[in-house]
Scaffold this active site. Structure first.
Site, PDB file in Angstrom:
ATOM      1  N   GLY A  36       0.787  -1.227   0.000  1.00 21.52           N
ATOM      2  CA  GLY A  36       0.000   0.000   0.000  1.00 21.52           C
ATOM      3  C   GLY A  36       0.817   1.274   0.000  1.00 21.52           C
ATOM      4  N   LEU A  38       0.300   3.694  -2.268  1.00 25.44           N
ATOM      5  CA  LEU A  38       0.669   3.528  -3.670  1.00 25.44           C
ATOM      6  C   LEU A  38       1.308   4.764  -4.280  1.00 25.44           C
ATOM      7  CD1 LEU A  38      -2.371   1.566  -5.195  1.00 25.44           C
ATOM      8  CD2 LEU A  38      -0.390   0.700  -3.899  1.00 25.44           C
ATOM      9  N   GLY A  41       5.256   3.741  -9.039  1.00 23.04           N
ATOM     10  CA  GLY A  41       5.866   2.412  -9.231  1.00 23.04           C
ATOM     11  C   GLY A  41       4.794   1.335  -9.168  1.00 23.04           C
ATOM     12  N   HIS A  42       3.968   1.392  -8.126  1.00 19.34           N
ATOM     13  CA  HIS A  42       2.867   0.434  -8.016  1.00 19.34           C
ATOM     14  C   HIS A  42       1.900   0.576  -9.204  1.00 19.34           C
ATOM     15  CE1 HIS A  42       3.768   1.205  -3.573  1.00 19.34           C
ATOM     16  NE2 HIS A  42       3.984  -0.089  -3.688  1.00 19.34           N
ATOM     17  N   GLY A 157       7.951  -5.504  -9.143  1.00 13.82           N
ATOM     18  CA  GLY A 157       8.902  -4.469  -9.557  1.00 13.82           C
ATOM     19  C   GLY A 157      10.344  -4.906  -9.396  1.00 13.82           C
ATOM     20  N   GLN A 158      11.166  -4.458 -10.345  1.00 13.45           N
ATOM     21  CA  GLN A 158      12.601  -4.760 -10.259  1.00 13.45           C
ATOM     22  C   GLN A 158      13.305  -3.876  -9.243  1.00 13.45           C
ATOM     23  OE1 GLN A 158      13.743  -4.283 -14.331  1.00 13.45           O
ATOM     24  NE2 GLN A 158      12.880  -6.274 -14.917  1.00 13.45           N
ATOM     25  N   LYS A 159      12.578  -2.933  -8.668  1.00 16.41           N
ATOM     26  CA  LYS A 159      13.198  -2.143  -7.616  1.00 16.41           C
ATOM     27  C   LYS A 159      13.623  -3.065  -6.486  1.00 16.41           C
ATOM     28  CE  LYS A 159      12.738   0.875  -4.007  1.00 16.41           C
ATOM     29  NZ  LYS A 159      11.889   0.624  -2.878  1.00 16.41           N
ATOM     30  N   VAL A 186      10.504   2.594 -11.343  1.00 11.75           N
ATOM     31  CA  VAL A 186       9.964   3.927 -11.631  1.00 11.75           C
ATOM     32  C   VAL A 186      10.608   4.905 -10.650  1.00 11.75           C
ATOM     33  CG1 VAL A 186       7.886   5.357 -11.722  1.00 11.75           C
ATOM     34  CG2 VAL A 186       7.806   2.979 -12.498  1.00 11.75           C
ATOM     35  N   SER A 196       7.328   3.749  -0.998  1.00  9.96           N
ATOM     36  CA  SER A 196       6.406   4.249   0.027  1.00  9.96           C
ATOM     37  C   SER A 196       7.200   4.837   1.186  1.00  9.96           C
ATOM     38  CB  SER A 196       5.524   3.108   0.533  1.00  9.96           C
ATOM     39  OG  SER A 196       4.916   2.450  -0.557  1.00  9.96           O
TER      40      SER A 196
HETATM   41  P1  AMP Z   1       5.740  -2.672  -1.776  1.00  9.47           P
HETATM   42  O1  AMP Z   1       4.385  -2.070  -1.608  1.00  9.47           O
HETATM   43  O2  AMP Z   1       6.855  -1.734  -1.517  1.00  9.47           O
HETATM   44  O3  AMP Z   1       5.878  -3.989  -1.086  1.00  9.47           O
HETATM   45  O4  AMP Z   1       5.881  -3.008  -3.316  1.00  9.47           O
HETATM   46  C1  AMP Z   1       4.904  -3.712  -4.020  1.00  9.47           C
HETATM   47  C2  AMP Z   1       5.397  -3.960  -5.424  1.00  9.47           C
HETATM   48  O5  AMP Z   1       5.704  -2.726  -6.058  1.00  9.47           O
HETATM   49  C3  AMP Z   1       6.683  -4.793  -5.462  1.00  9.47           C
HETATM   50  O6  AMP Z   1       6.617  -5.696  -6.555  1.00  9.47           O
HETATM   51  C4  AMP Z   1       7.738  -3.749  -5.680  1.00  9.47           C
HETATM   52  O7  AMP Z   1       8.893  -4.233  -6.317  1.00  9.47           O
HETATM   53  C5  AMP Z   1       7.005  -2.770  -6.580  1.00  9.47           C
HETATM   54  N1  AMP Z   1       7.648  -1.445  -6.530  1.00  9.47           N
HETATM   55  C6  AMP Z   1       7.910  -0.708  -5.426  1.00  9.47           C
HETATM   56  N2  AMP Z   1       8.544   0.435  -5.764  1.00  9.47           N
HETATM   57  C7  AMP Z   1       8.689   0.408  -7.113  1.00  9.47           C
HETATM   58  C8  AMP Z   1       9.270   1.297  -8.079  1.00  9.47           C
HETATM   59  N3  AMP Z   1       9.839   2.455  -7.722  1.00  9.47           N
HETATM   60  N4  AMP Z   1       9.237   0.942  -9.373  1.00  9.47           N
HETATM   61  C9  AMP Z   1       8.667  -0.233  -9.756  1.00  9.47           C
HETATM   62  N5  AMP Z   1       8.107  -1.105  -8.914  1.00  9.47           N
HETATM   63  C10 AMP Z   1       8.105  -0.797  -7.603  1.00  9.47           C
END
Ligand code: AMP
Length: 289
Positions: A36, A38, A41-42, A157-159, A186, A196
């Site tokens: 969450g 968001l 990137g999300h 995400g590849q982050k 992103v 986040s």
């Molecule tokens: P999180 O909410 O941080 O657990 O992330 C959920 C999904 O979003 C995961 O697959 C992350 O890799 C992706 N994600 C988080 N930040 C980015 C970003 N800056 N660019 C691309 N994907 C992202």
């Protein structure tokens, strides 16, 4: 902006299971699991899921679950930013139609829950080394979510490059079905990877965090323009360049098995984790000779 709304908000594992079971065969499901708060990137992941599962052919499910089992005892679980209402609006706008947002962590990890999923070889280094148990929590929750949602495609995400590598292994090893798709990082206009956790940086630290993309750009310049290949040359002066951030790790690893390497001879990953007041930030870049 056109109005869009989430069609269905699922609150319990039982509701998620019943929703999935109600779908006719052939109805496709795209899935984007998140914690969450968001950001773009999300949103890019939701859009990709929608592109792969167009309206009329199936559903795009967003999950929001701040998974306690992937946080260490001294980490930022209680400070993790949340905005469910805002998230649901953004997700609908980006093309999600179903949201799974368990209200109670026990929904995913009941008192009786005793099963853990691990990929120890890939989880030993990088973030796994400084966050023991983190990837065990990630793997377990994604396995549970995948079992409930049974997606045709899950978008990540590849982050979180190490997380994606681990989940690809897990997905293949456990015959989870469907497909895993990885999407590029992103970034904010100043280059800082969207996260986040950026919301927890004070204004000065947010500015200081620009040191990370600048360092990454320098590493890429050394690799692509100066043709440097040795780890020590590529990563030289990291501490000074990332200051005032404090390095958790700066590493050159093989992009496939994530093992540390001394020279780039095939696709490699430069991965960093840097602690700033308020948040520990990660970033990475792939170097392909
Ligand atoms: P999180 O909410 O941080 O657990 O992330 C959920 C999904 O979003 C995961 O697959 C992350 O890799 C992706 N994600 C988080 N930040 C980015 C970003 N800056 N660019 C691309 N994907 C992202």
């Amino acid at each position: 902006m056109t109005e869009a709304a989430i069609q269905q908000l699922l609150r319990t594992a039982g509701e998620a299971r019943r929703w999935r079971d109600s779908l006719a065969p052939g109805v496709r499901v795209g899935f984007v699991p998140t914690m969450g708060y968001l950001h773009e990137g999300h949103i890019s992941l939701i859009r990709e899921a929608r592109r792969r599962v167009p309206k009329g052919t199936g559903h795009v499910v967003l999950s929001i679950f701040v998974n306690p089992t992937q946080f260490g005892p001294n980490e930022d679980l209680d400070r993790y930013p949340r905005d469910e209402l805002g998230d649901l609006e953004k997700a609908a706008q980006a093309g999600a139609d179903i949201a799974f947002c368990p209200l109670d962590p026990d929904e995913m990890f009941s008192k009786a829950s005793a099963t853990w999923v691990e990929v120890p070889t890939l989880a030993a280094g990088l973030c796994g080394a400084s966050r023991p148990g983190h990837f065990r929590g990630v793997c377990t929750v994604v396995t549970k979510l995948w079992g409930l949602v049974r997606p045709d495609v899950g978008v990540f995400g590849q982050k979180d490059f190490q997380q994606l590598a681990i989940l690809r292994r897990l997905h293949a090893d456990l015959f989870l079905g469907g497909e895993i798709v990885g999407m590029p990082i992103v970034r904010e206009p100043d280059g800082v990877a969207m996260s986040s956790r950026n919301a927890n940086l004070d204004p000065q630290s947010r500015l200081d965090a620009r040191a990370i993309p600048r360092f990454m750009a320098e590493v890429r310049r050394r690799f692509f323009e100066q043709k440097l290949r040795a780890r020590d040359e590529l990563l030289a002066e990291a501490a000074a360049r990332l200051a005032p951030g404090v390095i958790d790790y700066v590493q050159l690893v093989d992009a496939e098995n994530l093992q540390p390497i001394e020279r780039v001879e095939r696709p490699a990953l430069v991965a960093v984790a840097v602690q700033f007041p308020g948040a520990r930030l990660i970033d990475n870049t792939v170097l392909t000779p």
